[in-house]
Design an enzyme around this catalytic site. Structure first.
Site, short mmCIF file in Angstrom:
data_model
loop_
_atom_site.label_atom_id
_atom_site.label_comp_id
_atom_site.label_asym_id
_atom_site.label_seq_id
_atom_site.Cartn_x
_atom_site.Cartn_y
_atom_site.Cartn_z
N ASP A 127 -14.34 84.79 25.93
CA ASP A 127 -15.13 86.01 25.80
C ASP A 127 -14.27 87.25 25.94
OD1 ASP A 127 -17.23 87.78 25.61
OD2 ASP A 127 -17.92 87.46 27.66
N ASP A 183 -15.74 91.41 19.40
CA ASP A 183 -16.28 90.59 20.49
C ASP A 183 -16.39 89.13 20.06
OD1 ASP A 183 -17.46 89.70 22.80
OD2 ASP A 183 -19.40 90.62 22.42
#
Length: 451
Positions: free
Chosen positions: A94, A322
């Site tokens: 992440d 992201d």
């Protein structure tokens, strides 16, 4: 994943002990793709919750990255071996959060299934919880109840509480552990004193729901001092790279998350790599922001105002890269023009009924993949610094049902929210996050390499 609020970061010297690596050798974490993917509605639900916050080089660390599609999630996993003896953990890779954390248990006699779901603290001889007065403890957010150390206890442990935008929480002890990693030369090295969160309380859809199936925690790759990329980057070079492979390919290919490398070298010859500056948002220092200058559909530049893309002085706007968001979301004025241009130029019939949550779906029944791709408009993103990103149509028109593909670009409706380039749009590109030079490099040439 997007954290609820920025964490005040203090300077911390992290001491990592490891065996000496040979010149040109680097450490590897596999980044693997699994199929099938989650349903589009599951991916969309997960993303909306997430958005509501919002060559030769020195030793580097790499690891395979695994798509969580087979376990019902649109995330990509990295396998990390933690503890002494090592315990295998699948963690969500992440770039939108900082903390490394794993679901923990203090059990001693655990069932086999239980062992696969948790990090077992009592089974590791190298587990060390940070003291609540330590410098390390200042790096993590705390609940209001746990901010005050118990002065009568000499060994009060550092308690953390890390919140995500949808209210999901990981809470427990902030600790250090030994990580066991494989190098590109198939050697094993030990990395000691890796700081991570040992989560004894984990709650909320982002960290327990369908989007998290198959994972035991999160490998934060953000810009904060406690992230995996920051802790390892101090020793191997302050950059990392990855490829997210095409989930439709079978058998599923393998790529790697690489941490570190020579500050003057890139993972590919520079002729193959485009660069755009990484911007810093002091309001949200975790995220990797880039600047979109223009966007085109089918070769026609859309008249989107530059203000739509800009990151203003109070931290609104901008575009985030992201890995933990599946779909791509654009600021509403830009999305409206992209959607209208796609509808105008797509050379396929629309479906009678839209897949829930999507704005444009086309019928591809009976058509081969090449024919479908040729009939879909080309999307071009021009970025600051002159870089141009042209993703293939399969990155933004995705299968949602038999014979149906939908536009996987949706609108961000909240005022001042950032646009987000999700992991589907990133597929097939090699991305290099060079934090010392504050730039993002990308190429369509690197993902086939066994880095």
């Amino acid at each position: 994943m997007v954290t609820q609020s920025p964490v005040n970061v203090f300077l911390l010297m992290v001491f990592l002990e490891l065996v000496a690596l040979s010149s040109g050798e680097f450490l590897k974490h596999p980044l693997l793709q699994r199929t099938p993917r989650p349903s589009p509605s599951e991916a969309l639900s997960q993303d909306i919750r997430r958005l509501n916050s919002l060559l030769r080089r020195p030793p580097a660390i790499t690891s395979p990255v695994i798509s969580g599609a087979s376990s019902g999630t649109g995330q990509y996993f990295v396998t990390l071996h933690l503890g002494s003896p090592p315990q295998r953990l699948n963690l969500v890779a992440d770039t939108g959060s900082d903390l490394i954390w794993a679901k923990c248990s203090a059990c001693t006699n655990c069932s086999a299934n239980y062992r696969r779901s948790y990090f077992l603290v009592r089974h590791s001889s190298s587990f060390r919880s940070h003291h609540c007065y330590s410098d390390a403890c200042r790096l993590v957010p705390h609940s209001h109840d746990d901010r005050v150390c118990n002065l009568t206890r000499l060994h009060s442990s550092c308690r953390y509480e890390y919140s995500y935008s949808d209210g999901s929480v990981s809470a427990g002890f902030f600790a250090s552990e030994t990580a066991t990693l494989n190098t590109s030369f198939n050697r094993v090295v030990e990395l000691r004193n890796l700081d991570f969160g040992c989560g004894f309380q984990v709650a909320g859809p982002s960290v327990t729901g369908a989007s998290f199936h198959g994972a035991q925690g999160v490998l934060g790759l953000g810009r904060g001092d406690i992230s995996f990329s920051s802790q390892l980057g101090r020793h191997f070079g302050n950059k990392f790279s990855y490829c997210l492979m095409d989930y439709t390919l079978s058998p599923s290919p393998t790529s790697f998350l690489t941490i570190g490398g020579d500050e003057n070298a890139t993972v590919l010859p520079s002729a193959y790599v485009s660069f755009t500056p990484l911007l810093t948002n002091p309001i949200s220092p975790t995220f990797y922001y880039i600047s979109i200058q223009t966007i085109s559909v089918g070769g026609e530049r859309l008249p989107v105002s530059p203000s739509v893309w800009s990151l203003d002085e109070i931290g609104n706007g901008g575009t985030i890269i992201d890995s933990g968001t599946t779909l791509t979301f654009l600021a509403k004025p830009a999305h409206a023009q992209v959607l209208a241009a796609m509808r105008k130029r797509v050379r396929l019939p629309s479906t009678a009924v839209l897949t829930p949550g999507f704005d444009l779906c086309v019928n591809v029944t009976g058509l081969g993949r090449k024919s479908v791709m040729a009939a879909l408009p080309k999307l071009t993103l021009r970025l600051r610094g002159g870089a141009v990103m042209v993703p293939p149509p399969r990155n933004y028109f995705i299968p949602t049902a038999e014979g149906v593909r939908c536009l996987a670009i949706l609108a961000v409706t909240a005022e001042g929210s950032s646009s987000v380039i999700g992991n589907l749009m990133q597929q097939g590109f090699l991305f290099e996050f060079d934090r010392d030079r504050s730039r993002l490099g990308f190429s369509r040439h690197g993902c086939s390499l066994s880095l």
